[in-house]
Scaffold this active site. Structure first.
Site, mmCIF file in Angstrom:
data_model
loop_
_atom_site.group_PDB
_atom_site.id
_atom_site.type_symbol
_atom_site.label_atom_id
_atom_site.label_comp_id
_atom_site.label_asym_id
_atom_site.label_seq_id
_atom_site.Cartn_x
_atom_site.Cartn_y
_atom_site.Cartn_z
ATOM 1 N N CYS B 2 1.252 8.616 1.293
ATOM 2 C CA CYS B 2 1.219 8.944 2.696
ATOM 3 C C CYS B 2 -0.245 8.978 3.091
ATOM 4 C CB CYS B 2 1.844 10.310 2.953
ATOM 5 S SG CYS B 2 3.530 10.451 2.335
ATOM 6 N N LEU B 51 5.152 7.887 4.078
ATOM 7 C CA LEU B 51 5.928 6.907 3.341
ATOM 8 C C LEU B 51 7.048 7.700 2.691
ATOM 9 C CD1 LEU B 51 6.111 3.917 2.295
ATOM 10 C CD2 LEU B 51 5.025 4.763 0.226
ATOM 11 N N ALA B 52 8.266 7.412 3.076
ATOM 12 C CA ALA B 52 9.384 8.240 2.631
ATOM 13 C C ALA B 52 9.918 7.742 1.300
ATOM 14 C CB ALA B 52 10.482 8.236 3.693
ATOM 15 N N VAL B 54 10.931 10.410 -1.370
ATOM 16 C CA VAL B 54 11.894 11.447 -1.730
ATOM 17 C C VAL B 54 12.407 12.072 -0.424
ATOM 18 C CG1 VAL B 54 12.208 13.681 -2.874
ATOM 19 C CG2 VAL B 54 10.805 11.919 -3.950
ATOM 20 N N ASN B 75 -0.179 14.322 0.854
ATOM 21 C CA ASN B 75 -0.004 12.966 0.363
ATOM 22 C C ASN B 75 0.237 13.108 -1.125
ATOM 23 O OD1 ASN B 75 -0.290 10.295 -0.461
ATOM 24 N ND2 ASN B 75 -2.523 10.455 -0.526
ATOM 25 N N GLY B 76 1.425 12.760 -1.570
ATOM 26 C CA GLY B 76 1.598 12.836 -3.009
ATOM 27 C C GLY B 76 3.019 13.021 -3.462
ATOM 28 N N ASP B 98 9.737 16.931 -1.961
ATOM 29 C CA ASP B 98 9.085 17.509 -3.135
ATOM 30 C C ASP B 98 7.833 18.281 -2.751
ATOM 31 O OD1 ASP B 98 8.356 14.757 -2.462
ATOM 32 O OD2 ASP B 98 6.815 15.007 -3.991
ATOM 33 N N VAL B 267 1.075 -11.040 -10.432
ATOM 34 C CA VAL B 267 0.377 -11.945 -9.530
ATOM 35 C C VAL B 267 -0.656 -12.738 -10.315
ATOM 36 C CG1 VAL B 267 -1.457 -10.304 -8.872
ATOM 37 C CG2 VAL B 267 -0.793 -12.105 -7.272
ATOM 38 N N THR B 316 -16.551 -5.196 -9.497
ATOM 39 C CA THR B 316 -15.319 -5.390 -10.284
ATOM 40 C C THR B 316 -14.101 -4.818 -9.580
ATOM 41 O OG1 THR B 316 -15.913 -3.417 -11.525
ATOM 42 C CG2 THR B 316 -16.311 -5.525 -12.593
ATOM 43 N N ARG B 319 -13.001 -7.424 -7.031
ATOM 44 C CA ARG B 319 -12.376 -8.564 -7.708
ATOM 45 C C ARG B 319 -10.948 -8.241 -8.135
ATOM 46 N NH1 ARG B 319 -16.956 -9.978 -12.186
ATOM 47 N NH2 ARG B 319 -18.497 -11.005 -10.822
ATOM 48 N N SER B 341 2.410 1.732 -12.606
ATOM 49 C CA SER B 341 1.305 0.854 -12.968
ATOM 50 C C SER B 341 0.548 1.431 -14.171
ATOM 51 C CB SER B 341 0.390 0.689 -11.749
ATOM 52 O OG SER B 341 -0.562 -0.315 -11.982
ATOM 53 N N GLY B 342 -0.171 0.572 -14.864
ATOM 54 C CA GLY B 342 -0.727 0.962 -16.167
ATOM 55 C C GLY B 342 -2.157 1.481 -16.179
#
Lengths: 572, 589
Positions: B2, B51-52, B54, B75-76, B98, B267, B316, B319, B341-342
């Site tokens: 959010c 951004l909904a 939960v 936000n979180g 939450d 991607v 970086t 990029r 994501s990692g």
């Protein structure tokens, strides 16, 4: 919807120019959040922001013909694209996009193919073989389009004004049903339906013909590869759209992917008449109904953004756009990308209350013609931009080319409001869907009169807007209005407030002139104000002024309508 | 994600101020496209773009405690919110969000509750009873946050720089793991894990402990009411995230709504190493895999937008952000709102190639600590803002508080690269998931070395960027660089090019100070540059400079590990670049 921006014949093509066009194109990104594309050829740029509805995986734009000599950037939907493809047997298509057909049609027929397209569209096509180009807009102007000229000799086209207003010396609303060709250097009208001349038609009213035409119009608009729904205010028009859509959805391609239960959406202040009316219809049709509530404060907080998006200072348009704008955000957040909506019916059938005072069928018919021709400045503008602000596409079956031809071919005597014969406004439409055996809607809904304009979302909405404007605009400000705003001078504090916001976003003279003005009562044209001597003295643009018509002459009808009305709880 | 913006004590409550706050809040609309809210109390404004994820139906913000006197804009994601709710039995909750728990925790515990939150978050909480407020940011800085001060005495707090840079006289990055309290009028660190002191830990390596901690970290991140997926580059980190998610998805609530088949996304330029590697992993795991291709021109056309969104001029980061930014748009267009994501594994385990040259375990460990502390300015910044630009939320299980504690408590000797014992970088992580009976990944993937940094999306991407910068920055401009940009002076044309764009969007001096700088080789900290004398002479920020490390000493091992294929690539970097340049450089127009 998508967003298109084309800049043709610039004198310098540096990286700075490219960056600038990318930046301007980004101003249309809300229209096409899914991907963007830029085609560059010599001194011409075609930019595109895509909302992927048909063929999401391969239909990124700009689109090309086989040998890529013809490039096109399109905002729109071509409902008969499969049929057109069949006519182009010798052509090889690169994508499944409905819009690709435009490049091939041009290759085959030159500039005279626009009337073959059935749909809503705005496009710019570049023929790189001779660096000529054409631009065109759909018949009624369901999709927005602007044309502008730069001091360097460039011509600009954009889906919304905000993409070209800063870089063009002059710009205009691109006329609906027209085509601009670089070869002739001028606009000409490609849309020439029988009703355009405003001659009084004489075809007898055939309910089933009208019904079939509308059903076809709805069914062809179910072409989609993404989740969709219907905007349902509970009024006649949106209820008919929802009813027909839910009836035919099972057979559509969309239903195979997304299930056969139709989603419907309604917005209002808590307890508003629309919410209640829509709920009733949704229950009857068994749709998955979504209700959204907003507060007057939320609406007021959105005003600036609404005006930035809708690009108008027209009072009724802003009032009606705001709830639609808020609702579109919620709809999009549910993952729905396309909605059917009921715009256009009031214009075609004379559904506004002031039509009660039409002196004769000729006047009525001419007024409907004038209203349809002006739709692109009012309800089409609203429906398109309020939804596109959040990447939702609105499709309007009442503005189907074929449907309009049929509806406007009927002797207008049938459209006259005749209390003596029990005919209320839009009677011929109601009667066309009055099917005893397979009812589209329950009778009391089919024949009910609903709140007009923005009252339906809750009576305190317009009052809240007026109060807010009264706080922001002083009497002294309004007294000087004609000096500050000599063109389309605002006559109310509300009008003044919207105007100051508009001018901040779009300060140029040309921008001001894209918005219509003139006297109006309850959304009438200036001409129709003459129908009642009392009207010219009380130019409230909303529907309430015309309510006098309603209450006085037809109290009986009103009692029925009132049954559905709810006391709007004032929000603050 | 959010977007939050709070303006506190601006001594102005007129309509114009409200309109201005609304306008500034809209600059964060990309982060929260679903709805917006503004709460005003006197001269304090808390705004929110939602951004909904939960409770989409009722969780609109700002959120309140029972009596509406404590207001919070967040936000979180708070992964342990249900547990925390259970600990607050006498509180009545208004929504299923939450984040609502924050208001109640404050009511119960005052300012000392932040460490109870398990998740990623930035929030501002206003206590209208005494008009005090607190603001806080998660431990590592997974969510972005800035703090600024206006000349009128106001304090501004915003998810992104663009929400406050035009209104504040001075602004800074809100440090991760910190809390700002209006009562104290200063920032203090609430995050105090054992590793923070950088003392050298001595716990012996337990593969199963590490595995369990990571599995727990992934599972708790499957809390969602909307469609989601995994970013899969085919490298070790993202492949592990995908493997664990795929394995545990079936039992989750999310699977009931959205099906048990995992979506994965990758991607790259056409024919790029990542696309190939990711496809292999996706095939093995049976995910619904989505591949997105971009051209160098697509990337270059997006650069300005990327810098505007990511708010950095770090080479970086830009990029790597660009492909992620483009991919996020495509992912969002599919209706997906959240991805795992990692990020973080390379920092925690010393996965960057320059770690090969770490002189001893102490140095190694301290470098990992420094890298984790700096994450919020690099990979967290990128992952959060590149996805948020399109209303997509990135969750990063490697940065789970508990997982970080476990991984950072092992004797760092285990993390050292020891070719003689066949231990390549991140060996302890690989080993932890080396399960013979129920393999998470095939061995050759589990032990493969992958392209580092942005090379994976296609070798011609970085070359294309450099070539583009060469065209637009001339030598004369470079000569004056130190005078124009005295802080973090760009040393390459590429850096200069990014800096020009950044300064156009964020001209304030404060803005350029939010971006880190200093000597670096292949993403090292300045301290680690000292590990190898030759590095200080060749400060290429990308991974290529460190490739020297990779190639020469360990050729033999690389050949074994990489199954032959990668070995040729690694030993012939030049030929490799030439080989794939052609398909990558299909510039349109």
């Amino acid at each position: 919807m998508c967003g298109i921006l084309a800049v043709l014949g610039v004198t310098e093509n540096s990286q700075a120019r490219r960056s600038r066009i990318i930046e301007l194109s980004r101003r249309l990104r809300h229209r096409g959040p899914d991907w963007s594309g830029l085609h560059y050829h010599q001194d011409c740029y075609l930019a595109h922001q895509r909302l992927a509805i048909v063929d999401p995986t391969s239909g990124d734009q700009p689109l090309y013909n086989e040998d890529k000599t013809v490039v096109v950037t399109v905002n729109g939907e071509i409902y008969n694209h499969k049929e057109l493809r069949k006519k182009l047997q010798s052509h090889q298509f690169r994508t499944g996009s409905d819009c690709e057909v435009i490049a091939h049609l041009y290759e085959e027929y030159g500039e005279d193919f626009v009337d073959m397209l059935d749909g809503m569209f705005s496009f710019v096509l570049l023929d790189t073989r001779d660096n000529s180009f054409i631009a065109a807009r759909d018949a009624i102007g369901i999709t927005p389009l602007y044309i502008g000229w730069g001091l360097d000799g460039s011509i600009w086209f954009a889906s919304e004004m905000k993409a070209l207003s800063d870089d063009c010396e002059r710009f205009l609303s691109f006329l609906p049903g027209h085509i601009y060709s670089s070869k002739s250097g001028a606009l000409r009208r490609w849309y020439n339906p029988p009703w355009y001349s405003e001659q009084i038609p004489s075809a007898p009213y055939e309910p089933l013909v009208l019904r079939k035409a509308f059903e076809k119009a709805v069914v062809k608009r179910l072409m989609t590869d993404v989740p969709f729904g219907v905007l349902l205010s509970g009024g006649l028009d949106s209820s008919l759209v929802a009813s027909v859509a839910s009836r035919y959805m099972i057979d559509s391609e969309a239903a195979c992917q997304w299930g056969s239960q139709l989603h419907t959406f309604c917005i209002g202040l808590k307890g508003s008449p629309d919410l209640r009316a829509a709920r009733e219809v949704a229950d009857y049709l068994r749709t998955r109904h979504h209700e959204f509530h907003f507060t007057v404060q939320e609406g007021i907080d959105a005003l600036e953004e609404v005006i930035y998006h809708i690009e108008t200072y027209d009072v009724t348009t802003i009032r009606a756009s705001t709830p639609m704008f808020l609702m579109s955000r919620k709809i999009k957040s549910l993952g729905v990308k396309m909605v059917l909506s009921g715009e256009g019916s009031d214009e075609i059938f004379g559904g506004y209350l002031y039509f009660h005072k039409a002196p004769n069928k000729e006047e009525l018919h001419k007024e409907t013609c004038a209203k349809i021709k002006a739709l692109h400045l009012y309800d089409c503008l609203r429906a398109n931009k309020a939804t596109s602000a959040w990447g939702v596409e609105a499709r309007v079956p009442f503005l189907d080319k074929e449907f309009i031809n049929i509806a406007m071919g009927i002797d207008p005597e049938w459209k006259m409001v005749r209390p003596d014969l029990g005919r209320i406004e839009k009677w011929i439409l109601r009667n066309a869907f009055d099917d005893e055996q397979h009812p589209y809607l329950p009778k009391h809904i089919l024949y009910r009169q609903k709140e007009q304009f923005s009252d339906g979302v809750g009576y305190s909405w317009i009052d809240g807007l007026k109060d807010h404007a009264n706080q922001q605009v002083t009497d002294a400000m309004l007294a000087n209005a004609s000096f500050v705003y000599p063109e389309n001078t605002p006559t109310t504090k509300e009008g003044y407030h919207y105007r100051t916001i508009f001018e901040r976003f779009f300060p140029k003279n040309a921008a001001r002139s894209t918005v219509p003005g003139g006297p109006s009562v309850a959304c009438s044209t200036a001409k129709a104000v003459e129908w009642d001597a009392a009207w010219s003295k009380n130019l409230d643009p909303s529907g309430r002024a015309a309510l006098g018509v309603h209450v006085a002459s037809y109290e009986e009808t009103k009692a029925v309508a009132d049954a559905s009305a709810i006391n709007g709880t004032p929000e603050k | 994600m959010c977007g939050i913006l709070a303006v506190l004590g601006c001594s102005d409550d007129c309509q114009a101020k409200r309109v201005r706050v609304l306008e500034l809040s809209r600059r964060l609309k990309h982060r929260g496209p679903d709805w917006s809210g503004l709460y005003q109390h006197g001269d304090c404004y808390l705004s929110h773009q939602r951004l909904a994820i939960v409770d989409p139906a009722s969780g609109d913000q700002p959120l309140f405690n029972e009596d509406g006197r404590i207001v919070v804009t967040v936000n979180g994601e708070i992964y342990n919110h249900e547990e925390l709710r259970n600990n607050l039995p006498n509180h009545k909750f208004r929504t299923g969000s939450d984040c609502e728990v924050i208001a109640h925790l404050y009511e119960e515990h005052g300012e000392n509750f932040v460490d109870m939150l398990d998740g990623m978050f930035s929030f501002v909480l206003l206590d209208t009873r005494d008009n005090s407020f607190v603001a806080a940011r998660d431990a590592i800085g997974i969510t972005s946050l800035y703090i600024g001060w206006g000349l009128d005495g106001s304090v501004w707090i915003s998810s992104e720089l663009k929400g406050l840079n035009d209104e504040c006289e001075h602004f800074e990055v809100f440090p991760p793991g910190h809390l700002y309290s209006s009562k104290m009028g200063c920032l203090r660190r609430w995050y105090n894990p054992p590793w923070f002191s950088e003392a050298i830990p001595s716990t012996p390596y337990e593969p199963l402990d590490l595995r369990r901690a990571f599995e727990k970290a992934v599972i708790k991140r499957l809390m969602t009411d909307v469609p989601f997926g995994v970013l899969l580059s085919g490298g070790l980190d993202s492949s592990l995230v995908a493997a664990v998610t795929a394995r545990h998805l079936a039992g989750t609530k999310a699977a009931k709504h959205w099906g048990v088949q995992l979506h994965s996304f990758c991607v790259g330029l056409e024919g790029s190493p990542d696309l190939k590697a990711a496809k292999e992993v996706a095939d093995y795991l049976g995910t619904v895999h989505h591949e997105f291709h971009f051209t160098v021109q697509d990337g270059i056309d997006a650069i300005e937008d990327v810098i505007y969104h990511i708010e950095t001029y770090d080479v970086t980061t830009i990029r790597a952000s660009t492909p992620m930014f483009l991919m996020s748009r495509k992912i969002k267009s599919l209706g997906v709102k959240m991805v795992l994501s990692g990020e973080g594994a390379d920092e925690i385990f010393g996965g960057y190639l320059y770690f090969h040259k770490a002189p001893n375990k102490d140095e190694f460990h301290r470098e990992t600590c420094r890298k984790i502390k700096a994450l919020h300015q690099y990979d967290c910044l990128r992952a959060n803002k590149a996805t948020s630009a399109w209303g997509l939320e990135a969750r990063v299980p490697f940065l789970d508080k508990e997982f970080v504690n476990v991984a950072m408590s092992f004797d760092p000797d285990w993390k050292m690269i020891k070719p003689e014992e066949n231990r390549i970088e991140k060996w302890i992580l690989r080993k932890a998931f080396d399960d013979e009976e129920r393999p998470y990944l095939p061995k050759h993937i589990l032990y493969r070395q992958k392209e580092q940094f942005s090379d994976g999306v296609g070798y011609s991407w970085i070359d294309g960027l450099k070539a583009h910068a060469e065209d637009h920055v001339n030598d004369k401009m470079m000569l004056n660089a130190a005078h124009i940009f005295p802080h973090n002076t760009p040393t390459t044309k590429e850096a200069y090019y990014y800096r020009m764009i950044f300064d156009r969007f964020f001209p304030q001096n404060s803005a350029s100070l939010t971006v880190p700088g200093g000597a670096s080789v292949a993403c090292s900290t300045a301290t680690a540059v000292a590990w190898d004398e030759s590095w200080s002479k060749n400060l290429d920020p990308s991974g290529r400079a460190a490739l020297g490390v990779h190639n020469s000493p360990y050729e033999k091992r690389a050949a074994v590990v990489a199954n032959g294929k990668l070995a040729t690539k690694v030993t012939e970097p030049v030929a490799r670049v030439m080989g794939t340049a052609a398909p990558g450089l299909t510039i349109r127009g």
